[in-house]
Design a protein around this motif. Structure first.
Motif, short mmCIF file in Angstrom:
data_model
loop_
_atom_site.label_atom_id
_atom_site.label_comp_id
_atom_site.label_asym_id
_atom_site.label_seq_id
_atom_site.Cartn_x
_atom_site.Cartn_y
_atom_site.Cartn_z
N ALA A 61 -36.91 74.57 -16.62
CA ALA A 61 -37.41 75.59 -17.55
C ALA A 61 -38.80 76.02 -17.11
O ALA A 61 -39.52 75.27 -16.45
CB ALA A 61 -37.45 75.04 -18.97
N GLU A 62 -39.15 77.23 -17.51
CA GLU A 62 -40.48 77.76 -17.24
C GLU A 62 -40.95 78.47 -18.50
O GLU A 62 -40.14 79.05 -19.23
CB GLU A 62 -40.45 78.74 -16.07
CG GLU A 62 -40.02 78.08 -14.77
CD GLU A 62 -40.04 79.04 -13.58
OE1 GLU A 62 -40.71 80.09 -13.66
OE2 GLU A 62 -39.41 78.71 -12.57
N ALA A 63 -42.25 78.42 -18.76
CA ALA A 63 -42.82 79.06 -19.95
C ALA A 63 -44.09 79.82 -19.57
O ALA A 63 -44.83 79.38 -18.68
CB ALA A 63 -43.13 78.01 -21.02
N ASP A 84 -37.97 80.29 -20.45
CA ASP A 84 -36.68 80.52 -19.80
C ASP A 84 -36.10 79.18 -19.37
O ASP A 84 -36.82 78.36 -18.79
CB ASP A 84 -36.82 81.40 -18.55
CG ASP A 84 -37.19 82.83 -18.87
OD1 ASP A 84 -36.96 83.25 -20.01
OD2 ASP A 84 -37.69 83.52 -17.98
N ARG A 85 -34.83 78.97 -19.63
CA ARG A 85 -34.16 77.72 -19.26
C ARG A 85 -33.11 78.03 -18.20
O ARG A 85 -32.32 78.97 -18.34
CB ARG A 85 -33.51 77.11 -20.50
CG ARG A 85 -32.73 75.85 -20.28
CD ARG A 85 -33.63 74.67 -20.19
NE ARG A 85 -32.84 73.46 -20.00
CZ ARG A 85 -33.32 72.26 -20.03
NH1 ARG A 85 -34.59 72.08 -20.25
NH2 ARG A 85 -32.55 71.23 -19.84
N LEU A 86 -33.08 77.22 -17.15
CA LEU A 86 -32.12 77.38 -16.06
C LEU A 86 -30.70 77.08 -16.54
O LEU A 86 -30.48 76.12 -17.29
CB LEU A 86 -32.47 76.44 -14.92
CG LEU A 86 -31.52 76.39 -13.72
CD1 LEU A 86 -31.61 77.68 -12.91
CD2 LEU A 86 -31.83 75.20 -12.82
N ASN A 87 -29.75 77.91 -16.12
CA ASN A 87 -28.34 77.62 -16.36
C ASN A 87 -27.89 76.66 -15.28
O ASN A 87 -27.60 77.06 -14.15
CB ASN A 87 -27.51 78.91 -16.34
CG ASN A 87 -26.06 78.65 -16.69
OD1 ASN A 87 -25.51 77.58 -16.42
ND2 ASN A 87 -25.43 79.65 -17.27
N LYS A 94 -22.56 77.65 -8.11
CA LYS A 94 -22.79 78.78 -7.21
C LYS A 94 -24.06 78.65 -6.37
O LYS A 94 -24.37 79.54 -5.60
CB LYS A 94 -22.83 80.08 -7.99
CG LYS A 94 -21.54 80.38 -8.73
CD LYS A 94 -21.63 81.69 -9.47
CE LYS A 94 -20.32 81.97 -10.18
NZ LYS A 94 -20.36 83.23 -10.91
N ASN A 95 -24.81 77.55 -6.59
CA ASN A 95 -26.08 77.34 -5.89
C ASN A 95 -27.01 78.55 -6.09
O ASN A 95 -27.66 79.01 -5.17
CB ASN A 95 -25.87 77.05 -4.41
CG ASN A 95 -27.09 76.40 -3.80
OD1 ASN A 95 -27.86 75.73 -4.48
ND2 ASN A 95 -27.29 76.61 -2.51
N LYS A 96 -27.01 79.07 -7.32
CA LYS A 96 -27.80 80.25 -7.65
C LYS A 96 -28.60 79.97 -8.91
O LYS A 96 -28.05 79.52 -9.91
CB LYS A 96 -26.85 81.43 -7.88
CG LYS A 96 -27.53 82.69 -8.32
CD LYS A 96 -26.49 83.78 -8.58
CE LYS A 96 -27.16 84.98 -9.19
NZ LYS A 96 -26.20 85.98 -9.63
N GLN A 97 -29.91 80.22 -8.84
CA GLN A 97 -30.74 80.04 -10.02
C GLN A 97 -30.59 81.25 -10.94
O GLN A 97 -30.74 82.38 -10.51
CB GLN A 97 -32.21 79.86 -9.62
CG GLN A 97 -32.47 78.54 -8.93
CD GLN A 97 -33.94 78.34 -8.67
OE1 GLN A 97 -34.77 78.66 -9.50
NE2 GLN A 97 -34.25 77.81 -7.50
N GLN A 98 -30.25 80.96 -12.19
CA GLN A 98 -30.03 82.02 -13.17
C GLN A 98 -30.51 81.51 -14.53
O GLN A 98 -30.30 80.36 -14.88
CB GLN A 98 -28.53 82.33 -13.23
CG GLN A 98 -28.15 83.38 -14.23
CD GLN A 98 -26.65 83.66 -14.16
OE1 GLN A 98 -26.09 83.87 -13.10
NE2 GLN A 98 -26.01 83.66 -15.31
N VAL A 99 -31.16 82.40 -15.27
CA VAL A 99 -31.63 82.03 -16.61
C VAL A 99 -30.42 81.82 -17.52
O VAL A 99 -29.55 82.69 -17.62
CB VAL A 99 -32.57 83.11 -17.18
CG1 VAL A 99 -32.94 82.79 -18.62
CG2 VAL A 99 -33.82 83.22 -16.32
N GLY A 100 -30.37 80.65 -18.16
CA GLY A 100 -29.29 80.34 -19.10
C GLY A 100 -29.60 80.89 -20.48
O GLY A 100 -28.73 81.40 -21.17
#
Length: 140
Positions: A61-63, A84-87, A94-100
């Motif tokens: 997560a990042e804030a 924002d929290r990582l999904n 998928k080895n892809k960073q995406q906001v959950g």
């Protein structure tokens, strides 16, 4: 806590620190990097959270503070901020960073110097059903 140096974040001169939490068995359970804004009362303007069980390199997560208010000369307060929290599932599959998910916060009011009774921080009253163990209470 470990001092990591200084960086400019969102045009603010910040002190960068790492905070680590450990389980009783000595294993690292979480790590947070925070950027403390020198000109904003050392309030974190950005933070990045890691869970070593998942990854020590990929943040969970990042804030960020999105908007500040100077409530008194030299006294700042974050007015709007978000997290924002990582999904993690998408990342693993998928080895892809995406906001959950994203949570946004907006402060509605700020009160400086509120009147406090003498026992506000010394006489604690616990709601019915809350148990306090003698080992949790310091005798002075």
């Amino acid at each position: 806590m470990q001092l990591l140096g200084e960086e400019e974040i969102q045009e603010l001169n910040c002190i960068k620190v790492r905070i680590e939490k450990f389980h009783m068995n000595g294993k690292l359970t979480s790590k947070t990097i925070r950027w403390l804004a020198r000109d904003r009362n050392l309030i974190p303007t950005q933070a990045v959270f890691y869970q070593p069980l998942r990854s020590e390199e990929i943040p969970q997560a990042e804030a960020w503070v999105d908007e500040w208010q100077e409530v008194r000369p030299g006294v700042w307060f974050p007015l709007k901020f978000h997290t924002d929290r990582l999904n993690w599932i998408v990342y693993r599959l998928k080895n892809k960073q995406q906001v959950g998910w994203r949570r946004e916060y907006q402060v509605e009011s700020i009160e400086l110097d509120p009147p406090l009774s003498e026992g506000t921080f010394t006489k604690l009253k616990f709601p019915k059903g809350i148990e306090v163990s003698p080992r949790d209470v310091k005798n002075e």
